[in-house]
Design a protein around this motif. Structure first.
Motif, short mmCIF file in Angstrom:
data_model
loop_
_atom_site.label_atom_id
_atom_site.label_comp_id
_atom_site.label_asym_id
_atom_site.label_seq_id
_atom_site.Cartn_x
_atom_site.Cartn_y
_atom_site.Cartn_z
N GLY A 15 0.82 -1.21 0.00
CA GLY A 15 0.00 0.00 0.00
C GLY A 15 0.86 1.25 0.00
N GLU A 16 0.24 2.38 -0.33
CA GLU A 16 0.93 3.67 -0.33
C GLU A 16 1.26 4.06 1.10
OE1 GLU A 16 2.96 6.38 -1.26
OE2 GLU A 16 1.80 5.95 -3.07
N THR A 17 2.48 4.52 1.33
CA THR A 17 2.90 4.92 2.67
C THR A 17 3.26 6.39 2.77
OG1 THR A 17 5.18 4.27 2.21
CG2 THR A 17 3.75 2.61 3.23
N ASP A 18 3.26 7.10 1.67
CA ASP A 18 3.59 8.53 1.66
C ASP A 18 2.33 9.32 2.02
OD1 ASP A 18 3.69 11.28 0.46
OD2 ASP A 18 5.74 10.62 0.01
N LEU A 19 2.32 9.93 3.22
CA LEU A 19 1.14 10.63 3.70
C LEU A 19 0.73 11.77 2.77
CD1 LEU A 19 -1.05 11.04 5.79
CD2 LEU A 19 0.56 12.44 7.11
N GLN A 20 1.67 12.55 2.29
CA GLN A 20 1.35 13.67 1.40
C GLN A 20 0.66 13.18 0.12
OE1 GLN A 20 1.44 16.87 2.22
NE2 GLN A 20 2.14 16.16 4.21
N ARG A 21 1.16 12.09 -0.42
CA ARG A 21 0.56 11.52 -1.63
C ARG A 21 -0.85 10.99 -1.34
NH1 ARG A 21 3.94 8.01 -5.78
NH2 ARG A 21 5.23 9.77 -5.31
N LEU A 22 -1.00 10.33 -0.20
CA LEU A 22 -2.32 9.82 0.19
C LEU A 22 -3.33 10.96 0.33
CD1 LEU A 22 -1.35 7.14 2.83
CD2 LEU A 22 -2.50 6.72 0.67
N LEU A 23 -2.93 12.01 1.05
CA LEU A 23 -3.84 13.15 1.25
C LEU A 23 -4.17 13.84 -0.07
CD1 LEU A 23 -2.35 14.65 4.53
CD2 LEU A 23 -4.45 13.30 4.27
N ALA A 24 -3.19 13.98 -0.93
CA ALA A 24 -3.41 14.64 -2.22
C ALA A 24 -4.35 13.85 -3.12
CB ALA A 24 -2.07 14.86 -2.93
N SER A 25 -4.41 12.54 -2.93
CA SER A 25 -5.24 11.73 -3.81
C SER A 25 -6.67 11.53 -3.28
CB SER A 25 -4.59 10.36 -4.02
OG SER A 25 -4.58 9.63 -2.80
N MET A 26 -6.94 12.04 -2.09
CA MET A 26 -8.28 11.86 -1.50
C MET A 26 -9.32 12.73 -2.21
SD MET A 26 -7.41 11.71 2.55
CE MET A 26 -9.11 11.44 3.03
N THR A 27 -10.51 12.21 -2.34
CA THR A 27 -11.64 12.98 -2.88
C THR A 27 -12.84 12.78 -1.95
OG1 THR A 27 -12.21 11.11 -4.29
CG2 THR A 27 -10.87 12.84 -5.29
N PRO A 28 -12.79 13.41 -0.76
CA PRO A 28 -13.87 13.21 0.21
C PRO A 28 -15.20 13.80 -0.27
CG PRO A 28 -12.39 14.93 0.96
CD PRO A 28 -11.80 14.34 -0.27
N ARG A 29 -16.28 13.15 0.15
CA ARG A 29 -17.63 13.64 -0.15
C ARG A 29 -18.43 13.62 1.14
NH1 ARG A 29 -20.43 9.71 -3.82
NH2 ARG A 29 -19.40 8.25 -2.46
N LEU A 30 -19.23 14.64 1.36
CA LEU A 30 -20.13 14.68 2.50
C LEU A 30 -21.48 14.15 2.04
CD1 LEU A 30 -20.78 15.46 5.41
CD2 LEU A 30 -21.37 17.74 4.57
N LEU A 31 -21.88 13.02 2.62
CA LEU A 31 -23.16 12.42 2.26
C LEU A 31 -24.25 13.06 3.12
CD1 LEU A 31 -22.04 8.69 2.07
CD2 LEU A 31 -22.26 10.34 0.20
N ALA A 32 -25.41 13.29 2.51
CA ALA A 32 -26.52 13.96 3.19
C ALA A 32 -27.27 12.97 4.07
CB ALA A 32 -27.45 14.60 2.16
#
Length: 58
Positions: free
Chosen positions: A3-20
């Motif tokens: 798995g990816e271990t680089d925190l900056q890369r992990l955070l940059a690749s996130m696409t969070p969504r707020l579900l209603a």
């Protein structure tokens, strides 16, 4: 599988969504069933999260 271990890369690749929906976080004692009508999205158990009886005061 590696798995990816680089925190900056992990955070940059996130696409969070707020579900209603309404969410809650609850702790249930071991053996207590999930209340009717609730549909857990995720369940987990950790040793330090289990209910413990503690004595406070003198």
């Amino acid at each position: 599988m590696t798995g990816e271990t680089d925190l900056q890369r992990l955070l940059a690749s996130m696409t969070p969504r707020l579900l209603a929906r309404t969410y809650l976080f609850a702790t249930l004692a071991p053996g207590v069933p999930i209340p009717t009508g609730l549909e857990p999205v995720m369940q987990f158990r950790e040793r330090e999260g289990l209910p413990r009886q503690r004595r406070y005061g003198p």
